[in-house]
Design a protein around this motif. Structure first.
Motif, short mmCIF file in Angstrom:
data_model
loop_
_atom_site.label_atom_id
_atom_site.label_comp_id
_atom_site.label_asym_id
_atom_site.label_seq_id
_atom_site.Cartn_x
_atom_site.Cartn_y
_atom_site.Cartn_z
N ASP A 193 -75.16 68.13 16.43
CA ASP A 193 -75.99 68.59 17.54
C ASP A 193 -75.09 69.05 18.67
OD1 ASP A 193 -77.43 68.16 20.22
OD2 ASP A 193 -79.08 67.95 18.80
N GLU A 194 -75.13 70.35 18.96
CA GLU A 194 -74.18 70.93 19.93
C GLU A 194 -74.34 70.34 21.32
OE1 GLU A 194 -72.31 75.23 21.31
OE2 GLU A 194 -74.04 75.18 19.97
N PHE A 195 -75.60 70.09 21.73
CA PHE A 195 -75.80 69.53 23.06
C PHE A 195 -75.20 68.14 23.15
CE2 PHE A 195 -78.14 66.60 25.76
CZ PHE A 195 -77.98 67.20 27.01
N LEU A 196 -75.51 67.28 22.19
CA LEU A 196 -75.07 65.89 22.26
C LEU A 196 -73.56 65.75 22.13
CD1 LEU A 196 -77.84 64.11 20.16
CD2 LEU A 196 -77.53 64.02 22.64
N THR A 197 -72.96 66.47 21.19
CA THR A 197 -71.52 66.34 21.00
C THR A 197 -70.75 66.89 22.20
OG1 THR A 197 -71.54 68.40 19.70
CG2 THR A 197 -71.58 66.31 18.49
N HIS A 198 -71.21 68.02 22.74
CA HIS A 198 -70.54 68.58 23.91
C HIS A 198 -70.78 67.69 25.13
CE1 HIS A 198 -69.69 71.49 27.19
NE2 HIS A 198 -68.73 71.87 26.35
N ALA A 199 -71.98 67.14 25.23
CA ALA A 199 -72.29 66.23 26.35
C ALA A 199 -71.39 65.00 26.30
CB ALA A 199 -73.76 65.82 26.31
N TYR A 200 -71.18 64.46 25.10
CA TYR A 200 -70.32 63.29 24.98
C TYR A 200 -68.89 63.62 25.39
CZ TYR A 200 -68.08 59.06 23.45
OH TYR A 200 -67.34 57.91 23.44
N ALA A 201 -68.39 64.76 24.92
CA ALA A 201 -67.02 65.15 25.26
C ALA A 201 -66.86 65.29 26.78
CB ALA A 201 -66.65 66.46 24.56
N GLY A 202 -67.87 65.90 27.42
CA GLY A 202 -67.81 66.07 28.86
C GLY A 202 -67.86 64.76 29.61
N ALA A 203 -68.76 63.86 29.18
CA ALA A 203 -68.88 62.56 29.84
C ALA A 203 -67.62 61.73 29.64
CB ALA A 203 -70.09 61.82 29.30
N ARG A 204 -67.07 61.78 28.43
CA ARG A 204 -65.85 61.00 28.15
C ARG A 204 -64.68 61.50 28.98
NH1 ARG A 204 -62.44 58.26 28.29
NH2 ARG A 204 -61.49 56.81 26.78
N GLY A 236 -63.84 63.49 47.19
CA GLY A 236 -65.03 62.67 47.44
C GLY A 236 -66.31 63.36 47.00
N PRO A 237 -66.62 64.54 47.58
CA PRO A 237 -67.82 65.26 47.14
C PRO A 237 -67.75 65.67 45.67
CG PRO A 237 -67.04 66.07 49.26
CD PRO A 237 -65.98 65.14 48.75
N GLY A 238 -66.56 66.05 45.19
CA GLY A 238 -66.43 66.45 43.80
C GLY A 238 -66.80 65.33 42.85
N ARG A 239 -66.35 64.12 43.16
CA ARG A 239 -66.65 62.97 42.31
C ARG A 239 -68.15 62.69 42.27
NH1 ARG A 239 -61.48 59.93 44.85
NH2 ARG A 239 -59.98 60.43 43.21
N ILE A 240 -68.78 62.72 43.42
CA ILE A 240 -70.21 62.40 43.43
C ILE A 240 -71.02 63.49 42.75
CG2 ILE A 240 -70.80 63.37 45.71
CD1 ILE A 240 -72.51 60.83 46.15
N HIS A 241 -70.59 64.76 42.85
CA HIS A 241 -71.29 65.84 42.16
C HIS A 241 -71.23 65.62 40.64
CE1 HIS A 241 -70.62 68.82 45.76
NE2 HIS A 241 -71.42 67.82 46.04
N HIS A 242 -70.05 65.24 40.13
CA HIS A 242 -69.94 64.96 38.70
C HIS A 242 -70.91 63.86 38.28
CE1 HIS A 242 -66.77 67.62 37.53
NE2 HIS A 242 -65.84 67.07 38.28
N CYS A 243 -71.00 62.83 39.10
CA CYS A 243 -71.87 61.70 38.76
C CYS A 243 -73.34 62.10 38.80
CB CYS A 243 -71.61 60.54 39.72
SG CYS A 243 -69.95 59.82 39.55
N MET A 244 -73.71 62.92 39.77
CA MET A 244 -75.08 63.42 39.84
C MET A 244 -75.43 64.20 38.57
SD MET A 244 -74.97 64.95 43.70
CE MET A 244 -74.78 63.92 45.17
N ARG A 245 -74.53 65.08 38.15
CA ARG A 245 -74.80 65.88 36.96
C ARG A 245 -74.88 65.01 35.71
NH1 ARG A 245 -71.53 69.88 39.85
NH2 ARG A 245 -69.61 68.88 39.12
N LEU A 246 -74.04 63.97 35.64
CA LEU A 246 -74.05 63.09 34.47
C LEU A 246 -75.38 62.38 34.31
CD1 LEU A 246 -70.48 61.50 34.56
CD2 LEU A 246 -71.44 62.94 32.75
N ILE A 247 -76.03 62.06 35.41
CA ILE A 247 -77.34 61.41 35.32
C ILE A 247 -78.34 62.35 34.65
CG2 ILE A 247 -79.28 60.49 36.66
CD1 ILE A 247 -77.11 59.50 38.68
N GLY A 248 -78.32 63.63 35.04
CA GLY A 248 -79.19 64.60 34.40
C GLY A 248 -78.87 64.76 32.92
N LEU A 249 -77.58 64.75 32.59
CA LEU A 249 -77.15 64.87 31.20
C LEU A 249 -77.64 63.68 30.38
CD1 LEU A 249 -75.33 67.08 29.84
CD2 LEU A 249 -73.46 65.42 29.98
#
Length: 408
Positions: free
Chosen positions: A368-379, A261-274
């Motif tokens: 772009d390293e940030f964008l490509t890595h961010a996409y891989a993480g979000a996916r 439960g907390p783990g899932r919401i933490h991931h979602c919080m971080r994704l908003i920043g990303l």
């Protein structure tokens, strides 16, 4: 809901933003460069010197263990209070570790804090809280559809004063890191129990126990995520003391639900920043590029995408804050639908926003390293911690349950 953050949270936001501006963003190239240099030398899994330096600075700044509520070791924040701070840390995928707020350690620390014995906490929780070691959560298996945790086939069998562990795990995040010293392992102690949710147990496995064999690292869309990484592991006749069992036999599914439960919401919080940072990069890029006689930012398709991104990010943020408040007020179980909703909404939102940002960069977006890595993480987060399909099924069932009890 009161959307105004408390003075305590506002102060932490200011301090965290200042730390990110001073220490994280200016060091991104250095951090990735140090990993690249280690890779060229033949070992990408060597921990970076920079990370250890920044961890000391974060701890000195009292920006440490912000995730952990109700603890002398943490900031004592609620989920709702932690959400905006987690979002800030999520703007750089590697920065949560700087503040000792990265997965899977956060979830494992919560498990040890809630369910561990005093001996477990002294041996494993304290060094994790101090950032001296890292950990791994070994749950997912390659041979079965692990989206249904009751499918897990790994065995944990009692033999006198010990348990014997056998099984194959994969996507065990953090296992490649030489700082990883302990696993929390999920397997079946009672596979014939008619209650399929009481067949599993969780047990502590020290990394150096004989029989723990890391087979390979698993790249995510080509990224190895070193020095953290994700591993496939074989546990072959691994023996640990019976005292390493967490909470008791048959309680593994219960622990997993409390952990995820907390783990899932933490991931979602971080994704908003990303996603926020991807939108920033998109706006900055399109304002400075000219195509067909005017800035790309003024092209109708770009304006529409920027507007849609703004709407989608804010929608996801409000859903996350709502879920966080419910977790704080009525508990994780009662907030199951809201947690499932954000676990579907946030990764899909982030994937779309990042994809638009890549498109806005043209060919440069593909490198772009940030964008490509961010996409891989979000996916990957559309699969990790339960795939979209499982969460949608649960949301649908919970929604339908309201109508099944209605009198017509």
């Amino acid at each position: 809901m009161d959307f105004q953050y408390s003075p305590k949270v506002q102060e932490l936001q200011k301090r965290l933003i200042a730390f990110m501006d001073e220490h994280i963003y200016p060091n991104e190239a250095k951090f990735h460069g140090e990993i690249a240099e280690n890779r060229r030398k033949g070992d990408a899994w060597v921990p970076t010197v920079l990370m250890e330096e920044l961890k000391k600075k974060a701890r000195a700044a009292e920006l440490w263990n912000l995730f952990l509520p109700e603890s002398e070791h943490g900031a004592g924040l609620t989920n709702l209070e932690y959400a905006p701070l987690c979002e800030i840390m999520g703007r750089a995928s590697w920065s949560p570790e700087v503040f000792n707020c990265s997965a899977p350690d956060t979830g494992n620390m919560e498990v040890l804090a809630r369910y561990g014995t005093p001996e477990h906490q002294k041996q494993w929780l304290v060094p994790l809280l101090n950032g001296e070691i890292r950990s791994c959560f070994a749950m997912t298996e390659p041979a079965v559809a692990s989206s249904d945790a009751t499918n897990i086939e790994s065995r944990i069998e009692r033999d006198g004063d010990e348990y014997v562990i056998n099984g194959r795990k994969w996507w065990s995040s953090g296992a490649n890191d030489p700082r990883c010293k302990v696993f929390i392992f999920m397997g079946k102690t009672d596979p014939d129990n008619p209650n399929k949710h009481q067949q599993q147990s969780m047990i502590i496995v020290p990394r150096d126990t004989p029989g723990v064999n890391i087979l390979r690292h698993l790249p995510v869309m080509g990224f190895d995520d070193a020095p953290h990484g994700h591993a496939e592991i074989v546990f072959e006749n691994v023996r640990v003391p019976a005292s390493n069992m967490l909470l008791g036999e048959g309680r593994g599914f219960e622990i997993a639900q409390g952990r995820l439960g907390p783990g899932r919401i933490h991931h979602c919080m971080r994704l908003i920043g990303l996603a926020e940072r991807a939108l920033e990069k998109m706006c900055q890029r399109t304002l400075t590029r000219v195509a067909f006689g005017k800035p790309v930012a003024e092209q109708t398709v770009t304006l529409e995408r920027i507007a849609e991104a703004r709407i989608m990010i804010d929608q996801a943020r409000f859903l996350v804050l709502n879920a966080a408040q419910m977790m704080d007020t009525v508990g994780n179980k009662a907030a199951a639908k809201e947690i499932g909703m954000i676990k579907v909404a946030a990764p899909n939102m982030a994937c779309q926003v990042i994809d638009w940002a890549i498109q806005a960069h043209g060919g440069g977006g593909m490198t772009d390293e940030f964008l490509t890595h961010a996409y891989a993480g979000a996916r990957s987060l559309r699969i990790a911690d339960g795939p979209d399909e499982v969460h949608r099924n649960q949301i649908g069932k919970l929604e339908l349950s309201k109508y099944k009890t209605l009198k017509r």
